[in-house]
Design a protein around this motif. Structure first.
Motif, short mmCIF file in Angstrom:
data_model
loop_
_atom_site.label_atom_id
_atom_site.label_comp_id
_atom_site.label_asym_id
_atom_site.label_seq_id
_atom_site.Cartn_x
_atom_site.Cartn_y
_atom_site.Cartn_z
N SER A 1 0.68 -1.25 0.10
CA SER A 1 0.08 0.05 0.00
C SER A 1 1.08 1.19 -0.10
N LYS A 2 0.20 2.45 -0.29
CA LYS A 2 1.03 3.52 -0.32
C LYS A 2 1.56 3.91 1.14
N ARG A 3 0.80 3.69 2.04
CA ARG A 3 0.99 3.85 3.32
C ARG A 3 2.29 3.00 3.75
N GLY A 4 2.22 1.78 3.15
CA GLY A 4 3.46 0.88 3.66
C GLY A 4 4.57 1.37 2.70
N ASN A 5 4.42 2.08 1.58
CA ASN A 5 5.58 2.49 0.94
C ASN A 5 6.47 3.73 1.65
N GLN A 6 5.41 4.45 2.40
CA GLN A 6 5.73 5.69 3.15
C GLN A 6 6.54 5.02 4.23
N SER A 7 6.09 4.50 4.82
CA SER A 7 6.65 3.77 6.22
C SER A 7 8.18 3.09 5.73
N SER A 8 8.32 2.37 4.64
CA SER A 8 9.51 1.75 3.96
C SER A 8 10.52 2.72 3.68
N PHE A 9 10.00 3.84 3.02
CA PHE A 9 10.80 4.99 2.71
C PHE A 9 11.48 5.63 3.99
N LEU A 10 10.54 5.76 4.74
CA LEU A 10 11.02 6.50 6.10
C LEU A 10 12.11 5.77 6.87
N ARG A 11 11.75 4.42 6.89
CA ARG A 11 12.76 3.44 7.49
C ARG A 11 14.31 3.36 6.83
N THR A 12 13.98 3.58 5.59
CA THR A 12 15.33 3.55 4.82
C THR A 12 16.24 5.02 4.97
N ILE A 13 15.33 6.13 5.05
CA ILE A 13 16.03 7.32 5.41
C ILE A 13 16.86 7.25 6.76
N ILE A 14 15.99 6.51 7.89
CA ILE A 14 16.68 6.31 9.01
C ILE A 14 17.93 5.58 9.09
N ILE A 15 17.78 4.63 8.56
CA ILE A 15 18.93 3.63 8.50
C ILE A 15 20.02 4.12 7.75
N ILE A 16 20.05 4.88 6.73
CA ILE A 16 21.20 5.50 5.70
C ILE A 16 21.83 6.72 6.62
N SER A 17 20.78 7.56 7.41
CA SER A 17 21.26 8.59 7.79
C SER A 17 22.12 8.36 9.19
N THR A 18 21.47 7.19 9.73
CA THR A 18 22.21 6.78 11.00
C THR A 18 23.83 6.26 10.93
N PHE A 19 24.13 5.93 9.70
CA PHE A 19 25.68 5.40 9.38
C PHE A 19 26.48 6.76 9.98
N GLY A 20 25.98 7.88 9.84
CA GLY A 20 26.73 8.98 10.36
C GLY A 20 27.06 8.75 11.95
N GLY A 21 26.10 8.17 12.70
CA GLY A 21 26.18 7.83 14.08
C GLY A 21 27.12 6.67 14.17
N LEU A 22 27.04 5.48 13.39
CA LEU A 22 27.69 4.47 13.34
C LEU A 22 29.17 4.93 13.01
N LEU A 23 29.67 5.50 12.20
CA LEU A 23 30.91 6.25 11.93
C LEU A 23 31.34 6.83 13.12
N PHE A 24 30.60 7.78 13.53
CA PHE A 24 31.03 8.36 15.05
C PHE A 24 31.46 7.43 15.86
N GLY A 25 30.72 6.41 16.39
CA GLY A 25 31.08 5.24 17.19
C GLY A 25 32.43 4.44 16.79
N TYR A 26 32.33 4.28 15.38
CA TYR A 26 33.55 3.28 15.09
C TYR A 26 34.89 4.13 15.15
N ASP A 27 34.77 5.33 14.74
CA ASP A 27 36.04 6.12 14.50
C ASP A 27 36.59 6.49 16.20
N THR A 28 35.68 6.49 17.06
CA THR A 28 35.93 7.19 18.52
C THR A 28 36.31 5.65 19.10
N GLY A 29 35.90 4.52 18.75
CA GLY A 29 36.15 3.36 19.44
C GLY A 29 37.39 2.55 19.00
N VAL A 30 37.70 2.87 17.69
CA VAL A 30 38.77 1.94 17.15
C VAL A 30 40.16 2.09 17.55
#
Length: 473
Positions: free
Chosen positions: A2-31
């Motif tokens: 459904s369109k609503r499902g597509n919207q939720s899926s796209f929002l989840r994709t946005i969150i996963i991609i953008s939080t790779f900035g947090g992953l880099l933050f953690g990896y670079d401070t911990g390595v």
């Protein structure tokens, strides 16, 4: 779908991609935790140069949080994260290929600019893309990615450190891994949209509404679009606080508390464990390979405790969580000092030390870490938030830098036991500060808190707030 499902899926994709900035933050401070032993052999590091290499990233992060993060107001959140991904990649490769200490420090500083910029820009982007009712949950996913990045760093350090133990340049492989999520972040951010709120602030209303329709239902998109326009119109009329306003006693007091909360979260010594955990375990008696493996427990408990802390946030008061966390961390620091003195040279000391650092991080990440950013966002009235948060976060990073710089020097000059006794003494001071100055913000409106700071001097904070609440009823 459904369109609503597509919207939720796209929002989840946005969150996963953008939080790779947090992953880099953690990896670079911990390595750096696992890279230092082999890097020390390659470069002949002493305690001072170890501290400079570890802390140069933190100094860069202090400046990045203040200045690089603000560039997102000009260029946009999405574009700023794209630029940060490029900086992450260049700085990571610069550190990986560094021929000497000077080059390493320069590129670690540049990496810090990216870390600091990401620490401000990514949560802002997440908050502006998320529906209001899910904003807290989505923004805290960035915190999970940060501690997850640190855990990944510890795991890769352990794997590489044990499989390539004879390779003096194994640290280069540890650092190089961070280039992969930087590439993923860049490619991913090309595919996601800009923040609708930023677009409206720049007068690009049609584009903002189109993006909202991609991540919200039609009626919700129009309603939120109108709310954004109304909020920005109201903010444009609001006179923001400046440094001149610090001459006003109640404003000065609230900024003082914000600085104190930021500093207190760092003087626990948490980052001495996150950055130098392997060195601490080696000093306690573990071989390097065993210390690298043992240190993964610190990363694992950080992730688990952060999950528990996020769950507790809406159930327990901020002030009581902070006091519980500080009491726990301070007692553990005291025990580390005692056991490392009494059991020095004992075969049991390394295992006791590992158990204590894990316990320390359970208190830190489960009670202090989650409360920190929520408290800073709640104590400042709207017109004061930009100034107050900026000063507080800058002081937080500077404190982090100072600890990262002096910890290996203290470890070398006065030893493990005396170093942690020093942190324990500071911990008792931190408990006294929070108990005396920090009000409970859970369930209080910004107006109630502002009234408290305008009206009262430093008395018993909880009683004063209860009086305000009773008067309101």
């Amino acid at each position: 779908m459904s369109k609503r499902g597509n919207q939720s899926s796209f929002l989840r994709t946005i969150i996963i991609i953008s939080t790779f900035g947090g992953l880099l933050f953690g990896y670079d401070t911990g390595v750096i935790n696992g890279a230092l032993p082999s890097m020390s052999k390659a470069f002949g590091l002493n305690s001072v140069t170890q501290g400079l290499i570890a802390s140069s990233l933190l100094f860069g992060a202090a400046l990045g949080a203040v200045f690089v993060g603000q560039l997102s107001d000009h260029y946009g959140r999405r574009k700023n994260i794209l630029y940060l991904a490029v900086l992450f990649f260049i700085a990571t490769m610069g550190c990986t290929l560094a021929p000497n200490v000077t080059v390493m420090i320069v590129f670690r500083f540049l990496l810090g600019l990216a870390v600091g910029g990401a620490s401000v820009t990514v949560p802002t982007y997440l908050a502006e893309m998320s529906p209001a009712e899910r904003r807290g949950q989505m923004v805290t996913q960035n915190e999970l990615m940060i501690v997850g990045g640190q855990l990944l760093a510890f795991i890769f350090n352990a794997i590489l450190g044990n499989t390539m133990a004879d390779n003096i340049h194994v640290w280069r492989y540890m650092l190089a891994i961070a280039s992969l999520p930087a590439v993923f972040l860049f490619i991913g951010m090309i595919r996601v949209p800009e923040s609708p709120r930023w677009l409206v602030s720049k007068g690009r209303n049609d584009e903002a509404l189109r993006i909202l329709r991609q991540i919200r239902e039609e009626n919700r998109a129009k309603l939120e679009f109108n709310e954004i326009k109304a909020a920005l119109a109201e903010e444009s009329k609001m006179e923001k606080a400046t440094f001149k306003d610090l001459s006003v006693p109640w404003i000065r007091r609230i900024v003082f508390i914000g600085i104190g909360v930021g500093v207190v979260s760092q003087v626990t010594g948490v980052n001495s464990i996150m950055y130098y955990g392997t060195e601490i375990l080696r000093d306690a008696g573990f071989e390097t390979s065993a210390a690298l493996i043992g240190n993964t427990a610190n990363g694992a408990i950080s992730v688990l405790a952060t999950l528990v802390g996020i769950w507790l946030l809406d159930k327990v008061g901020r002030r009581s969580m902070m006091l519980t966390g500080l009491t726990g961390t301070t007692l553990v620091l005291l025990l580390i000092g005692i056991f490392s003195f009494v059991l020095k040279g004992s075969a049991s000391l390394p295992y006791i030390m590992l158990a204590l650092t894990v316990t320390f991080l359970a208190f830190m990440q489960g009670a202090i870490g989650p409360v920190l950013w929520v408290t800073l966002s709640e104590i400042f009235p709207l017109r004061l938030r930009g100034l107050g948060m900026g000063i507080s976060v800058f002081c937080l990073w500077v404190t982090n830098f100072c600890i990262g710089l002096i910890f290996p020097i203290l470890l070398d000059k006065i030893g493990l036991s005396a170093t942690f006794f020093s942190f324990a003494i500071i911990g008792f001071v931190a408990i006294a500060f929070i108990k005396k100055y920090l009000p409970e913000t859970k369930g209080r409106t910004l107006e109630e808190l502002e009234h408290y700071f305008r009206t009262y001097d430093n008395r018993d904070i909880q009683n004063d707030l209860n009086t305000i609440e009773a008067a309101g009823k």
